[in-house]
Design a protein around this motif. Structure first.
Motif, PDB file in Angstrom:
ATOM      1  N   GLU A  35       2.669   4.469   1.864  1.00  0.00           N
ATOM      2  CA  GLU A  35       1.284   4.860   2.119  1.00  0.00           C
ATOM      3  C   GLU A  35       1.045   6.360   1.970  1.00  0.00           C
ATOM      4  OE1 GLU A  35      -2.179   4.364   5.480  1.00  0.00           O
ATOM      5  OE2 GLU A  35      -0.256   3.412   5.760  1.00  0.00           O
ATOM      6  N   ASP A  36       1.971   7.165   2.522  1.00  0.00           N
ATOM      7  CA  ASP A  36       1.703   8.607   2.458  1.00  0.00           C
ATOM      8  C   ASP A  36       1.754   9.093   1.005  1.00  0.00           C
ATOM      9  OD1 ASP A  36       4.407   8.067   2.430  1.00  0.00           O
ATOM     10  OD2 ASP A  36       4.968   9.953   3.378  1.00  0.00           O
ATOM     11  N   MET A  37       2.582   8.438   0.196  1.00  0.00           N
ATOM     12  CA  MET A  37       2.614   8.859  -1.207  1.00  0.00           C
ATOM     13  C   MET A  37       1.343   8.447  -1.939  1.00  0.00           C
ATOM     14  SD  MET A  37       3.826  10.491  -3.605  1.00  0.00           S
ATOM     15  CE  MET A  37       5.451  11.034  -3.132  1.00  0.00           C
ATOM     16  N   VAL A  42      -3.644  10.249  -4.640  1.00  0.00           N
ATOM     17  CA  VAL A  42      -5.105  10.333  -4.739  1.00  0.00           C
ATOM     18  C   VAL A  42      -5.560  11.794  -4.677  1.00  0.00           C
ATOM     19  CG1 VAL A  42      -7.272   9.785  -3.575  1.00  0.00           C
ATOM     20  CG2 VAL A  42      -5.527   8.029  -3.840  1.00  0.00           C
ATOM     21  N   GLU A  43      -4.997  12.524  -3.758  1.00  0.00           N
ATOM     22  CA  GLU A  43      -5.407  13.929  -3.620  1.00  0.00           C
ATOM     23  C   GLU A  43      -5.044  14.742  -4.857  1.00  0.00           C
ATOM     24  OE1 GLU A  43      -4.614  13.968   1.193  1.00  0.00           O
ATOM     25  OE2 GLU A  43      -3.538  15.372  -0.102  1.00  0.00           O
ATOM     26  N   VAL A 101      -6.381   1.470  -3.204  1.00  0.00           N
ATOM     27  CA  VAL A 101      -6.317   2.739  -3.925  1.00  0.00           C
ATOM     28  C   VAL A 101      -5.142   2.777  -4.887  1.00  0.00           C
ATOM     29  CG1 VAL A 101      -5.891   5.195  -3.706  1.00  0.00           C
ATOM     30  CG2 VAL A 101      -7.411   4.042  -2.113  1.00  0.00           C
ATOM     31  N   ALA A 102      -3.989   2.425  -4.367  1.00  0.00           N
ATOM     32  CA  ALA A 102      -2.796   2.590  -5.172  1.00  0.00           C
ATOM     33  C   ALA A 102      -2.893   1.764  -6.439  1.00  0.00           C
ATOM     34  CB  ALA A 102      -1.565   2.173  -4.378  1.00  0.00           C
TER      35      ALA A 102
ATOM     36  N   ALA B   6      -5.892   3.311   4.446  1.00  0.00           N
ATOM     37  CA  ALA B   6      -5.184   4.578   4.430  1.00  0.00           C
ATOM     38  C   ALA B   6      -5.841   5.526   5.420  1.00  0.00           C
ATOM     39  CB  ALA B   6      -5.218   5.172   3.039  1.00  0.00           C
ATOM     40  N   GLY B   7      -5.092   6.507   5.830  1.00  0.00           N
ATOM     41  CA  GLY B   7      -5.657   7.525   6.686  1.00  0.00           C
ATOM     42  C   GLY B   7      -6.695   8.299   5.911  1.00  0.00           C
ATOM     43  N   PRO B   8      -7.277   9.298   6.552  1.00  0.00           N
ATOM     44  CA  PRO B   8      -8.286  10.070   5.836  1.00  0.00           C
ATOM     45  C   PRO B   8      -7.670  10.698   4.595  1.00  0.00           C
ATOM     46  CG  PRO B   8      -7.614  11.178   7.854  1.00  0.00           C
ATOM     47  CD  PRO B   8      -7.001   9.822   7.880  1.00  0.00           C
TER      48      PRO B   8
END
Lengths: 256, 200
Positions: A35-37, A42-43, A101-102, B6-8
């Motif tokens: 998830e964090d990746m 996205v960013e 998203v992914a 997902a988080g923000p």
């Protein structure tokens, strides 16, 4: 097999499209479970877009717009991802996951693997090589709306099977009275994500004729002349203005 | 697999102007098959798409072709666009960049672009453009952010994004190990993200 740590370092190159195909695969296989990746991807993708927006705009040639609008008028849209059977239902991760998203990012990021050569269809009709998009996307003649069932039910409808390895019941139905044809199928072999089948009328040139959709019976865009063939190629998602990918089928010439 | 919420996610899209909002609205309508909205979306974004594609591809006529392909892809895929996940501008420009890279790699053998061309900085000439204040401001902002990267980060990011070069090619050009290039691409983009005033 790359470690998580090694994969982690790939996010920037991934977003910038700078990875090799096997690295893209390894990265994308891990992404859904990470998830964090996904958030980082996205960013960083947004950051890359900022680089693009910093470039000076360049206005396209005025001829592009009308050609595009004509092409759009003849091109069906893909169904929304929750729409059940769709042209890419066979794609490995199209079910449900495409809404996150992914997966959407992966869809965007997937680089279509174009064959470097234009493939048998184009070499069969050397003229296609020289054609510019303008000819492919010539204005679509205004005709009364015609539907696939009308063609299938036409008194003079004729059927031409198109053998496709892995496909079933792929048949071109064409009518001279209606000046139209329909490609119908029971099953088409799945294409890789980032790719789509595209239909063509082929003579001295290749004319884009549409894409598969959920109906399994597509009225081909445009009209045919005796001697035309109908071809199916694999193209990057969104299709091409001329055939670039593998030819999966090419019919016998249509006869009047 | 469906992702957990997902988080923000921090959005780095730089400017939220009337134009980007309008693009969002238009793309939403395009998703319903609205061809007039598609024409408007094209008018809003075509010059941004071509500006990016021509930067990567250099060749103008190929770039116009790719631009056309990108917008056809936008039309076809619009029903699958999820506005909650990002702006229309990000969606369209990401697609455009991928397409440009596909094209440049397909034509690798014939490409005559060299290192100098790849690493030229952001263009300072605006002669081909109906320049807007917005573009100028944005360009300056990104230029300033790029200036805060290390030289290796800056060159690697520029070659990869603006030049369309792979990590391996960038490594060969800059005479550094490919692993270093990948790391610099990531930390360079992260720094850019932060410099560009990402909001939480």
């Amino acid at each position: 097999m790359m470690s998580r740590q090694q994969l982690h370092h790939l996010s920037g190159a991934y977003v910038l499209g700078a990875l090799e195909p096997d690295e893209v695969r390894a990265f994308e296989e891990r992404l859904p479970h990470w998830e964090d990746m996904r958030a980082e991807v996205v960013e960083l993708a947004d950051t890359a877009v900022a680089l693009g927006l910093a470039l000076p705009p360049v206005a396209p040639d005025p001829g592009v717009r009308p050609r595009l609008l004509a092409a759009v008028a003849a091109t069906p849209q893909l169904p929304a991802v929750d729409g059940g059977a769709s042209s890419d239902a066979g794609r490995p991760d199209s079910a449900g996951g495409a809404t996150d998203v992914a997966s959407r990012r992966r869809r965007l990021a997937r680089r279509p693997r174009r064959t470097a050569a234009l493939g048998a269809l184009a070499s069969l009709s050397a003229g296609a090589l020289a054609l510019i998009a303008a000819l492919q996307f010539g204005p679509v003649p205004e005709t009364a709306p015609l539907s696939a069932p009308q063609v299938l039910a036409a008194d003079d409808a004729r059927r031409l099977p198109l053998p496709v390895p892995g496909g079933e019941g792929i048949v071109l139905v064409y009518s001279e009275d209606l000046d139209a044809s329909v490609l119908q199928w029971e099953a088409m072999p799945p294409v890789a994500e980032g790719q789509t089948y595209q239909f063509w009328y082929v003579a001295d040139d290749a004319r884009a004729a549409g894409f598969p959709d959920a109906s399994a019976a597509v009225l081909l865009a445009g009209t045919w002349q005796p001697g035309d063939r109908v071809g199916i190629t694999v193209e990057p998602t969104g299709g091409s203005v001329q055939p670039t990918g593998d030819v999966v089928a090419l019919s016998e010439p249509l006869t009047a | 697999m469906r992702a957990p919420a997902a988080g923000p996610i921090r959005r780095a899209v730089p400017v939220r102007t009337a134009a980007t909002s309008e693009a969002d609205a238009m793309l939403g309508r395009v998703a319903t098959g609205d061809r007039a909205a598609f024409a408007t979306l094209y008018d809003l974004l075509a010059s941004r798409v071509l500006g990016l594609v021509v930067r990567v591809l250099v060749d103008r006529s190929q770039s116009e072709e790719v631009t056309q392909e990108v917008f056809l892809e936008v039309w076809q895929n619009a029903p699958r666009y999820d506005p909650a996940r990002g702006t229309a501008v990000t969606w369209v420009l990401t697609m455009a960049h991928r397409r440009a890279i596909d094209r440049v790699r397909a034509a690798q053998a014939s490409r005559d672009r060299d290192l100098r061309e790849g690493i030229r900085g952001l263009p300072r000439e605006y002669d081909d453009v109906a320049e807007t204040v917005e573009v100028r401001v944005e360009s300056e902002r990104v230029r300033a952010a790029l200036a805060r990267l290390t030289p290796l980060q800056r060159e690697a990011v520029s070659l990869a994004y603006y030049g369309g070069y792979s990590s391996g090619e960038v490594a060969a050009m800059l005479h550094v190990p490919v692993g270093t290039v990948k790391t610099r691409l990531r930390d360079g983009l992260i720094r850019l993200r932060d410099e560009l005033g990402v909001t939480a």
